[in-house]
Design an enzyme around this catalytic site. Structure first.
Site, PDB file in Angstrom:
ATOM      1  N   CYS A  59      37.632  56.457 -47.732  1.00 15.48           N
ATOM      2  CA  CYS A  59      38.590  57.025 -46.778  1.00 15.48           C
ATOM      3  C   CYS A  59      37.976  57.068 -45.372  1.00 15.48           C
ATOM      4  O   CYS A  59      36.940  57.692 -45.158  1.00 15.48           O
ATOM      5  CB  CYS A  59      38.996  58.437 -47.208  1.00 15.48           C
ATOM      6  N   HIS A 126      38.135  48.372 -51.740  1.00 14.79           N
ATOM      7  CA  HIS A 126      39.135  48.102 -50.714  1.00 14.79           C
ATOM      8  C   HIS A 126      38.524  47.047 -49.787  1.00 14.79           C
ATOM      9  O   HIS A 126      37.523  47.311 -49.134  1.00 14.79           O
ATOM     10  CB  HIS A 126      39.463  49.374 -49.944  1.00 14.79           C
ATOM     11  N   GLY A 158      43.806  46.702 -51.506  1.00 14.50           N
ATOM     12  CA  GLY A 158      44.021  46.326 -50.109  1.00 14.50           C
ATOM     13  C   GLY A 158      44.990  45.176 -49.919  1.00 14.50           C
ATOM     14  O   GLY A 158      45.117  44.648 -48.811  1.00 14.50           O
ATOM     15  N   GLY A 159      45.689  44.771 -50.982  1.00 17.88           N
ATOM     16  CA  GLY A 159      46.551  43.593 -50.881  1.00 17.88           C
ATOM     17  C   GLY A 159      48.008  43.862 -50.566  1.00 17.88           C
ATOM     18  O   GLY A 159      48.809  42.921 -50.493  1.00 17.88           O
ATOM     19  N   ALA A 185      48.394  50.706 -53.550  1.00 17.67           N
ATOM     20  CA  ALA A 185      48.695  51.987 -52.909  1.00 17.67           C
ATOM     21  C   ALA A 185      50.023  51.915 -52.161  1.00 17.67           C
ATOM     22  O   ALA A 185      51.051  52.370 -52.654  1.00 17.67           O
ATOM     23  CB  ALA A 185      47.558  52.389 -51.972  1.00 17.67           C
TER      24      ALA A 185
END
Length: 432
Positions: A59, A126, A158-159, A185
């Site tokens: 994060c 990520h 992360g895609g 996400a």
């Protein structure tokens, strides 16, 4: 009991984490931490109700990094190793972590190899650096290099922006990264049916299903509203989007989506269930009630007493004066509403208030009041006039000052201090 959930509640009554039996073997509890022992304490608290524990080391937000958590850990591999090793050794459930990539591929691979040695079950990567944001392209080549360098499962993340628009795109992203699996996400927030092999459900249907879950599990309306706004995205400027933005309760959110009847029916079921449980609890209380306990409906209101003077102090003083053993408090918490009730034993007689209180301390004070009133002993209220405990304290303070003035700095006898310092621990022993 009403929602059939497991709740972890902060002292201010805020529900920090809520889960249920259905999710026990599926949900992974992710936490941010910069302290191994504290992370272990939290993990032990929740491990029996979740499938695994994950540490967020990716994060980039300030609230996380300024506390040395999230992406800040990437520059402190010793701390990473300490946290993960402590968790792996300390709990029974699988431990995982999620990272972002470092400026160089070599450094990233070396870090992941070190993480692998801690014994974690998997690592999520990520594919962006900590300063990069969703609009920056995801580095599939770095995730692939990691996947090929370690033997533990690598979860590619992360895609959403570049790859994943529907279910078939998940496999495309997985192949590009050579990862064991894929973590989604934002694309999942936009439409959770992204995981449906047969294709996406219509957004309206998805949102209504989500609202049903939110009502069914009493999700806080601000969180429900946030998630629905993520789903609406470009439709936020429509009439429905503006109404959602203006909603200030779960009921108002339901009205926006023409689900007012569902809300009323569900809340009515909850109220009926709560009433039934309260009746059962009261019946149990009545059955378990000790007939020898003297009861009275009283509550402790500190506004009615001088500062630092309480009924418990008066009761303790009275017991000493009468040469009785000091009062013994037994306090229980009711699961249904988390309220407390205390029974105090004085001279082999028990006393309690029939009213339940929101804290252990308040319940004990109420029990002391019942005892004092039954005995006809002053309880220290402002309306009772001169307060001998306050006067006694003033006299002893003055004596102490006089001794100091005469160069006699003597230790104050511990039995005197015990008269005025109320214990904060669970033990019924005065602080010395």
């Amino acid at each position: 009991e009403v929602l059939e959930t497991v709740d972890f509640v902060a002292p201010n009554e805020r529900v920090v984490f809520r889960t249920c039996e259905r999710e026990r073997h599926h949900v992974v509890f992710q936490m941010g931490s910069a302290d191994a022992e504290r992370a272990l304490a939290v993990a032990k608290l929740v491990e029996s109700d979740v499938a695994g524990i994950d540490i967020n080391m990716g994060c980039p937000k300030e609230y996380s990094t300024k506390a040395s958590m999230g992406a800040a850990l990437l520059s402190d591999p010793d701390k990473i190793e300490s946290i993960l090793t402590t968790l792996v050794k300390g709990i029974c459930k699988p431990v995982t972590c999620k990272i972002r990539i470092l400026p160089s591929v070599e450094d990233t691979v070396n870090l992941v190899k070190r993480i692998e040695k801690t014994g974690i079950a998997a690592i999520a990567v990520h594919g962006r650096k900590k300063e990069e944001r969703p609009q920056h392209p995801v580095h599939c080549d770095v995730i692939k290099a990691i996947s090929e360098a370690v033997s533990i499962p690598v979860i590619a993340n992360g895609g959403s922006h570049d790859f994943i628009k529907e279910y078939t795109d998940i496999e495309t992203f997985q192949k590009a990264t050579a990862a064991s699996s894929v973590m989604i996400a934002r694309a999942a927030m936009w439409n959770p049916s992204i995981f449906r092999k047969e294709g996406l459900f219509p957004l309206k249907e998805v949102m209504q299903d989500y609202i049903k879950y939110a009502v069914r599990y009493d999700n806080h309306y601000t969180n429900t509203k946030y998630c629905l706004c993520q789903m609406l995205r470009e439709q936020l400027e429509t009439i429905q989007g503006k109404k959602l933005h203006a909603a200030q309760s779960t009921q108002e959110i339901c009205e926006v989506f023409e689900m007012a009847d569902f809300y009323e029916e569900t809340t009515a079921i909850f109220e009926a269930k709560k009433t039934s449980l309260e009746t059962e609890t009261q019946d149990e209380d009545d059955q378990m009630e000790d007939p020898d306990v003297i009861k009275m409906a009283v509550r402790f209101d500190k506004r009615e007493y001088p500062p630092q003077i309480t009924p418990k102090m008066y009761l303790l003083e009275w017991c000493r004066k009468e040469k009785h053993p000091q009062p013994v408090y037994e306090t229980v918490q009711r699961p249904l509403d988390r309220l407390f009730c205390s029974v105090v034993t004085v001279a082999e007689q028990k006393y309690r208030s029939t009213l339940w209180d929101k804290s252990k301390k308040l319940a004990e004070q109420a029990a002391a009041i019942v005892c004092l009133r039954t005995l006809g002993v002053p309880e220290g209220k402002l309306c009772e006039g001169e307060n001998h405990l306050i006067n006694k304290r003033k006299r002893e303070d003055q004596e102490h000052l006089n001794n100091r003035d005469h160069g006699e700095e003597l230790a104050e006898p511990s039995h005197k201090k015990a008269n005025f310092i109320e214990e904060n621990s669970d033990m019924n022993v005065p602080k010395m």
